[in-house]
Design an enzyme around this catalytic site. Sequence first.
Site, PDB file in Angstrom:
ATOM      1  N   ASP A   1      15.173  -0.516   0.220  1.00 29.74           N
ATOM      2  CA  ASP A   1      15.875  -0.604   1.598  1.00 29.74           C
ATOM      3  C   ASP A   1      16.943  -1.645   1.365  1.00 29.74           C
ATOM      4  OD1 ASP A   1      16.189   0.116   4.335  1.00 29.74           O
ATOM      5  OD2 ASP A   1      15.463  -1.864   4.782  1.00 29.74           O
TER       6      ASP A   1
ATOM      7  N   LYS B   1       0.892  -1.048  -0.052  1.00 34.47           N
ATOM      8  CA  LYS B   1       0.005  -0.090  -0.030  1.00 34.47           C
ATOM      9  C   LYS B   1       0.863   1.223  -0.106  1.00 34.47           C
ATOM     10  CE  LYS B   1      -2.419  -2.208   3.549  1.00 34.47           C
ATOM     11  NZ  LYS B   1      -3.153  -2.185   4.867  1.00 34.47           N
ATOM     12  N   GLY B   2       2.269   1.082   0.345  1.00 33.29           N
ATOM     13  CA  GLY B   2       3.100   2.130   0.518  1.00 33.29           C
ATOM     14  C   GLY B   2       3.044   3.112  -0.742  1.00 33.29           C
TER      15      GLY B   2
ATOM     16  N   PHE C   1      14.378   5.451   9.871  1.00 37.09           N
ATOM     17  CA  PHE C   1      12.920   5.046   9.414  1.00 37.09           C
ATOM     18  C   PHE C   1      11.925   6.147   9.283  1.00 37.09           C
ATOM     19  CE2 PHE C   1       8.881   3.139  10.093  1.00 37.09           C
ATOM     20  CZ  PHE C   1       9.052   1.827   9.406  1.00 37.09           C
TER      21      PHE C   1
ATOM     22  N   GLU D   1       7.500   2.169  -6.659  1.00 36.94           N
ATOM     23  CA  GLU D   1       7.620   1.824  -5.038  1.00 36.94           C
ATOM     24  C   GLU D   1       7.968   2.991  -4.194  1.00 36.94           C
ATOM     25  OE1 GLU D   1       7.453  -0.335  -3.040  1.00 36.94           O
ATOM     26  OE2 GLU D   1       8.908  -1.680  -3.036  1.00 36.94           O
TER      27      GLU D   1
HETATM   28  P1  5GP Z   1      13.416  -4.011   0.823  1.00 36.04           P
HETATM   29  O1  5GP Z   1      12.891  -5.267   0.350  1.00 36.04           O
HETATM   30  O2  5GP Z   1      13.950  -2.936  -0.193  1.00 36.04           O
HETATM   31  O3  5GP Z   1      14.335  -4.157   2.303  1.00 36.04           O
HETATM   32  O4  5GP Z   1      12.137  -3.266   1.717  1.00 36.04           O
HETATM   33  C1  5GP Z   1      11.434  -2.358   1.297  1.00 36.04           C
HETATM   34  C2  5GP Z   1      10.360  -2.149   2.032  1.00 36.04           C
HETATM   35  O5  5GP Z   1      10.511  -2.206   3.586  1.00 36.04           O
HETATM   36  C3  5GP Z   1       9.378  -0.845   1.719  1.00 36.04           C
HETATM   37  O6  5GP Z   1       8.467  -1.260   0.619  1.00 36.04           O
HETATM   38  C4  5GP Z   1       8.804  -0.483   2.842  1.00 36.04           C
HETATM   39  O7  5GP Z   1       7.533  -1.349   3.110  1.00 36.04           O
HETATM   40  C5  5GP Z   1       9.699  -1.142   3.938  1.00 36.04           C
HETATM   41  N1  5GP Z   1      10.444   0.026   4.583  1.00 36.04           N
HETATM   42  C6  5GP Z   1      12.055   0.072   4.363  1.00 36.04           C
HETATM   43  N2  5GP Z   1      12.484   1.220   5.009  1.00 36.04           N
HETATM   44  C7  5GP Z   1      11.288   1.783   5.404  1.00 36.04           C
HETATM   45  C8  5GP Z   1      11.230   3.222   6.026  1.00 36.04           C
HETATM   46  O8  5GP Z   1      11.998   3.897   6.537  1.00 36.04           O
HETATM   47  N3  5GP Z   1       9.942   3.670   6.468  1.00 36.04           N
HETATM   48  C9  5GP Z   1       8.895   2.643   6.181  1.00 36.04           C
HETATM   49  N4  5GP Z   1       7.558   3.061   6.432  1.00 36.04           N
HETATM   50  N5  5GP Z   1       8.870   1.422   5.690  1.00 36.04           N
HETATM   51  C10 5GP Z   1      10.239   1.338   5.224  1.00 36.04           C
HETATM   52 MG    MG Z   2       6.538  -1.491   0.310  1.00 43.12          MG
END
Ligand code: 5GP
Ligand code: MG
Length: 179
Positions: free
Chosen positions: A102, A42-43, A151, A98
Site C-alpha cells: 500500500d 498473517k495476510g 479496500f 507479501e
Molecule cells: P503498507 O506498509 O504498504 O502501507 O501496508 C501494507 C499492509 O497494509 C498490508 O500488509 C495489509 O496488512 C494492509 N493493507 C493495505 N491495503 C489493504 C487492503 O486493501 N486490504 C487489507 N485487508 N489490508 C490492506
Molecule cells: Mg500485511
Amino acid sequence: MHPDCERILLTEEQITRRVKEVAAQLDKLYENRKPVVVCILKGSVVFFVDLIRNMQTPCELDFMAVSSYGAGTTSTGELIIKKDLAADIRGRDVLIVEDIIDSGNTLYHLKKMLNKREPASVNIVTLLDKPARRQMPLEPEYTCFEIEDEFVIGYGLDYAENYRNLPYVGILKRSVYEK
Ligand code: 5GP
Ligand code: MG
C-alpha cells in the site's frame, strides 16, 4: 459471494493461473540456489502456501510478523517486529512474500532491516500492489496483480481478522467499515 463483499475483484481461477506464472519466474531466478522464502504473517499465508507449492526450486521456509506505525502521518514509520525469522540469513537469498503493498512503509523498513543482516539478496514478491498509494520508494521485484485504491479482503487478507479464508479477492462493502 460473501454478503459483505461489494464485488469479486480476482476469482480463484485468475489467482491460481497467475500464481503459477509467477512461481515459474521465481524458479528461473533461483535456479541452482536455495532461497529462504519468508511468509509475512498473517495476510500472506494463503498466497505463500499456493506459491511454494508451485515452485520446483528447493527452498527453506520462514515466518515473520511485523506491524508498522506512522503510515499516513509520516514517511518515517517505525517497524515493530512481533515475530522474527528463525533462520540466519547472512549470505542467503531471501524472498519476502507479501499480501499487499500500500504505502510501501512496511516493506521499505523490513527490507532495510533484513539487508543489515547481510543476505546475498533480498527480493519481494507480492500478491497485490496499489501503486497509487505509495509513499515510500519501494518496488517489489514480482507483482501478481496491480489494483486500484480499494479496500480488499479474502485470500488471506482480512478486515478485523475476518474474511481471510475466502478463496477469492473481493472489495469490501463500505457499509461494513463505515458503520
Ligand atoms: P503498507 O506498509 O504498504 O502501507 O501496508 C501494507 C499492509 O497494509 C498490508 O500488509 C495489509 O496488512 C494492509 N493493507 C493495505 N491495503 C489493504 C487492503 O486493501 N486490504 C487489507 N485487508 N489490508 C490492506
Ligand atoms: Mg500485511
